[in-house]
Motif scaffolding. Structure first.
Motif, PDB file in Angstrom:
ATOM      1  N   TRP A  19      -7.185   3.637  -7.174  1.00  0.00           N
ATOM      2  CA  TRP A  19      -7.442   2.309  -6.624  1.00  0.00           C
ATOM      3  C   TRP A  19      -7.438   1.262  -7.731  1.00  0.00           C
ATOM      4  O   TRP A  19      -6.900   0.168  -7.562  1.00  0.00           O
ATOM      5  CB  TRP A  19      -8.772   2.290  -5.877  1.00  0.00           C
ATOM      6  N   ARG A  78     -11.370   0.055   0.737  1.00  0.00           N
ATOM      7  CA  ARG A  78     -10.791   1.127  -0.070  1.00  0.00           C
ATOM      8  C   ARG A  78     -11.323   2.488   0.358  1.00  0.00           C
ATOM      9  O   ARG A  78     -10.609   3.485   0.297  1.00  0.00           O
ATOM     10  CB  ARG A  78     -11.028   0.888  -1.552  1.00  0.00           C
ATOM     11  N   GLN A 129     -14.681  -4.636  -2.019  1.00  0.00           N
ATOM     12  CA  GLN A 129     -13.577  -3.743  -1.671  1.00  0.00           C
ATOM     13  C   GLN A 129     -13.761  -2.383  -2.322  1.00  0.00           C
ATOM     14  O   GLN A 129     -12.959  -1.521  -2.171  1.00  0.00           O
ATOM     15  CB  GLN A 129     -12.256  -4.378  -2.107  1.00  0.00           C
ATOM     16  N   TYR A 145       0.792  -1.234   0.000  1.00  0.00           N
ATOM     17  CA  TYR A 145       0.000   0.000   0.000  1.00  0.00           C
ATOM     18  C   TYR A 145       0.824   1.284   0.000  1.00  0.00           C
ATOM     19  O   TYR A 145       0.275   2.362  -0.248  1.00  0.00           O
ATOM     20  CB  TYR A 145      -0.981  -0.002   1.183  1.00  0.00           C
TER      21      TYR A 145
END
Length: 204
Positions: A134, A88, A204, A28
């Motif tokens: 994302w 997310r 997500q 991440y």
């Protein structure tokens, strides 16, 4: 970057499995940095953003003298609570909140006649921009997992022909394959990639 092909990190998040510090950090960090650049954070501020976000997720005194960022113990783990909503969206809120705090700190420390006016307007960093980032992150994860699921030459053919836009003949010649094998590799990888992305994207 180390990836697992049997069970991706996003699936671990979705299922509430414990996630190790180093795996989470390496996965991440690029996304956090990209979001920080949306706010025009400076190099030192970007490093601070990564540290603050990671600290919030792991709730340990990692960055207050207890550990060096490159020697954090493997046993430190994070478990996501689904009640917080989609991961997310939760991650976006955490990163954005810390980015805004850093901007406010910059403003408060600036001289009255200094650079306070140069702080960017955070309102321009909309949800759509985050969704694009994302999706880029998701694609990186999916490609890494795909690479572990198909033969090396199959992935190379897919990468050259479908991603790098090399001609089918050049790809076939370089990899010593037939043209039909290149087409087959592309079709197989595209199908697998769609399935992987669909699985990673769920909830997500």
């Amino acid at each position: 970057m180390a990836y697992t092909t049997k069970k991706s990190l996003l699936r671990k998040v979705r299922e509430g499995d414990e996630i190790g510090w180093h795996e989470f950090y390496e996965t991440y960090k690029p996304l956090i940095l990209r979001r920080g650049m949306d706010f025009s954070l400076r190099t030192q501020e970007l490093a601070e953003l990564v540290q603050k976000v990671m600290l919030e997720f792991f709730q340990k005194d990692l960055f207050h003298g207890r550990y060096d960022i490159d020697s954090v113990p493997e046993e430190l783990t994070f478990r996501y609570d689904e009640k917080k909503g989609r991961f997310r969206d939760f991650l976006r809120r955490v990163v954005t909140n810390h980015a805004l705090k850093i901007l406010r700190s910059r403003r408060d420390q600036a001289p009255l006649d200094g650079l306070a006016h140069a702080i960017p307007d955070p309102s321009r960093n909309c949800d759509e921009q985050w969704e694009n980032e994302w999706r880029q992150h998701l694609m990186t994860q999916a490609l890494a997992e795909l690479r572990g699921q198909v033969a090396s030459v199959t992935y190379q053919a897919f990468e050259m022909y479908a991603m790098k836009r090399k001609s089918v003949t050049d790809t076939a010649e370089f990899l010593n394959l037939s043209v039909s094998s290149v087409y087959t590799a592309r079709s197989r990888c595209v199908a697998k990639l769609k399935a992987i992305i669909g699985e990673l994207e769920a909830r997500q």
